[in-house]
Scaffold this motif. Structure first.
Motif, PDB file in Angstrom:
ATOM      1  N   THR A 169       6.778  36.016  38.053  1.00 53.35           N
ATOM      2  CA  THR A 169       7.700  36.706  37.163  1.00 53.35           C
ATOM      3  C   THR A 169       8.169  35.698  36.131  1.00 53.35           C
ATOM      4  OG1 THR A 169       8.419  38.144  38.951  1.00 53.35           O
ATOM      5  CG2 THR A 169       9.860  37.987  37.032  1.00 53.35           C
ATOM      6  N   GLU A 213      18.285  34.956  34.667  1.00 53.51           N
ATOM      7  CA  GLU A 213      17.983  36.380  34.499  1.00 53.51           C
ATOM      8  C   GLU A 213      17.044  36.909  35.589  1.00 53.51           C
ATOM      9  OE1 GLU A 213      16.560  37.026  30.522  1.00 53.51           O
ATOM     10  OE2 GLU A 213      18.182  35.816  29.675  1.00 53.51           O
ATOM     11  N   LEU A 214      16.510  36.033  36.405  1.00 56.69           N
ATOM     12  CA  LEU A 214      15.576  36.420  37.447  1.00 56.69           C
ATOM     13  C   LEU A 214      16.306  37.222  38.528  1.00 56.69           C
ATOM     14  CD1 LEU A 214      12.624  35.973  38.425  1.00 56.69           C
ATOM     15  CD2 LEU A 214      13.494  34.039  39.732  1.00 56.69           C
ATOM     16  N   SER A 215      15.744  38.366  38.887  1.00 57.28           N
ATOM     17  CA  SER A 215      16.392  39.196  39.908  1.00 57.28           C
ATOM     18  C   SER A 215      15.994  38.726  41.303  1.00 57.28           C
ATOM     19  CB  SER A 215      15.998  40.661  39.736  1.00 57.28           C
ATOM     20  OG  SER A 215      14.646  40.848  40.110  1.00 57.28           O
ATOM     21  N   GLU A 216      16.834  39.043  42.256  1.00 56.48           N
ATOM     22  CA  GLU A 216      16.542  38.699  43.640  1.00 56.48           C
ATOM     23  C   GLU A 216      15.277  39.412  44.106  1.00 56.48           C
ATOM     24  OE1 GLU A 216      18.600  38.750  48.079  1.00 56.48           O
ATOM     25  OE2 GLU A 216      19.764  39.409  46.344  1.00 56.48           O
ATOM     26  N   SER A 217      15.061  40.644  43.680  1.00 56.64           N
ATOM     27  CA  SER A 217      13.872  41.382  44.101  1.00 56.64           C
ATOM     28  C   SER A 217      12.597  40.736  43.537  1.00 56.64           C
ATOM     29  CB  SER A 217      13.956  42.851  43.701  1.00 56.64           C
ATOM     30  OG  SER A 217      13.990  43.001  42.302  1.00 56.64           O
ATOM     31  N   ASP A 218      12.659  40.208  42.312  1.00 52.69           N
ATOM     32  CA  ASP A 218      11.508  39.488  41.760  1.00 52.69           C
ATOM     33  C   ASP A 218      11.226  38.223  42.561  1.00 52.69           C
ATOM     34  OD1 ASP A 218      10.969  41.296  39.703  1.00 52.69           O
ATOM     35  OD2 ASP A 218      12.281  40.249  38.283  1.00 52.69           O
ATOM     36  N   PHE A 219      12.272  37.500  42.911  1.00 50.05           N
ATOM     37  CA  PHE A 219      12.129  36.293  43.723  1.00 50.05           C
ATOM     38  C   PHE A 219      11.526  36.639  45.079  1.00 50.05           C
ATOM     39  CE2 PHE A 219      13.729  33.403  46.970  1.00 50.05           C
ATOM     40  CZ  PHE A 219      13.325  32.187  46.474  1.00 50.05           C
ATOM     41  N   ASP A 220      12.054  37.675  45.730  1.00 48.92           N
ATOM     42  CA  ASP A 220      11.550  38.083  47.042  1.00 48.92           C
ATOM     43  C   ASP A 220      10.083  38.492  46.982  1.00 48.92           C
ATOM     44  OD1 ASP A 220      14.019  37.595  48.192  1.00 48.92           O
ATOM     45  OD2 ASP A 220      14.640  39.702  48.189  1.00 48.92           O
ATOM     46  N   ARG A 221       9.685  39.221  45.949  1.00 44.84           N
ATOM     47  CA  ARG A 221       8.288  39.645  45.793  1.00 44.84           C
ATOM     48  C   ARG A 221       7.376  38.431  45.641  1.00 44.84           C
ATOM     49  NH1 ARG A 221       5.047  41.079  41.181  1.00 44.84           N
ATOM     50  NH2 ARG A 221       6.848  40.507  39.915  1.00 44.84           N
ATOM     51  N   THR A 222       7.817  37.440  44.899  1.00 48.05           N
ATOM     52  CA  THR A 222       7.027  36.225  44.706  1.00 48.05           C
ATOM     53  C   THR A 222       6.858  35.470  46.020  1.00 48.05           C
ATOM     54  OG1 THR A 222       7.773  36.039  42.413  1.00 48.05           O
ATOM     55  CG2 THR A 222       6.893  34.052  43.428  1.00 48.05           C
ATOM     56  N   ARG A 228       7.208  36.660  49.063  1.00 44.89           N
ATOM     57  CA  ARG A 228       6.483  37.521  49.997  1.00 44.89           C
ATOM     58  C   ARG A 228       4.976  37.444  49.768  1.00 44.89           C
ATOM     59  NH1 ARG A 228       4.946  43.023  50.468  1.00 44.89           N
ATOM     60  NH2 ARG A 228       5.478  43.864  52.510  1.00 44.89           N
TER      61      ARG A 228
END
Length: 111
Positions: free
Chosen positions: A73, A79-88, A90
């Motif tokens: 991402t 500006e990075l969302s927690e969901s983007d971090f988690d997807r990366t 994962r």
């Protein structure tokens, strides 16, 4: 493609891009090898297990694993969302762990 040229049959994993996996398999076949497309979310233990079961059915064995599933991402840290971090995490980390673990089990069973 080098692995196909070296005589390996190639399994191509995809999450939701069957067309791209099929294009890759066409290239594999163009150099004289064979391959199969397998769909799975590498961040899911159940899906990885299913994928390796399918691989065992169609190929019978595994000699080499290339972990190359990854997501990125592009956003500034603030500006990075927690969901983007988690997807990366994962996909890039957990997916590598799960696939390596299943590959190791399969190779161990082969002797």
């Amino acid at each position: 493609l080098q692995l196909a040229k070296d005589g390996f049959r190639v399994a191509v994993n995809h999450l939701n891009h069957l067309e791209a996996a099929t294009e890759t398999l066409q290239l594999v076949e163009s150099v004289g090898s064979q391959g199969v497309a397998l769909q799975a979310d590498v961040g899911s233990a159940a899906e990885v297990s299913r994928m390796f079961d399918q691989l065992k059915e169609v190929a019978g064995r595994l000699d080499l694993l290339v972990n190359n599933a990854a997501v990125q991402t592009f956003a500034p840290l603030l500006e990075l969302s927690e969901s983007d971090f988690d997807r990366t995490i994962r996909t890039n980390l957990k997916g590598t762990f799960l696939c390596s673990q299943q590959a190791g089990r399969m190779m161990k069973e082969q002797g």
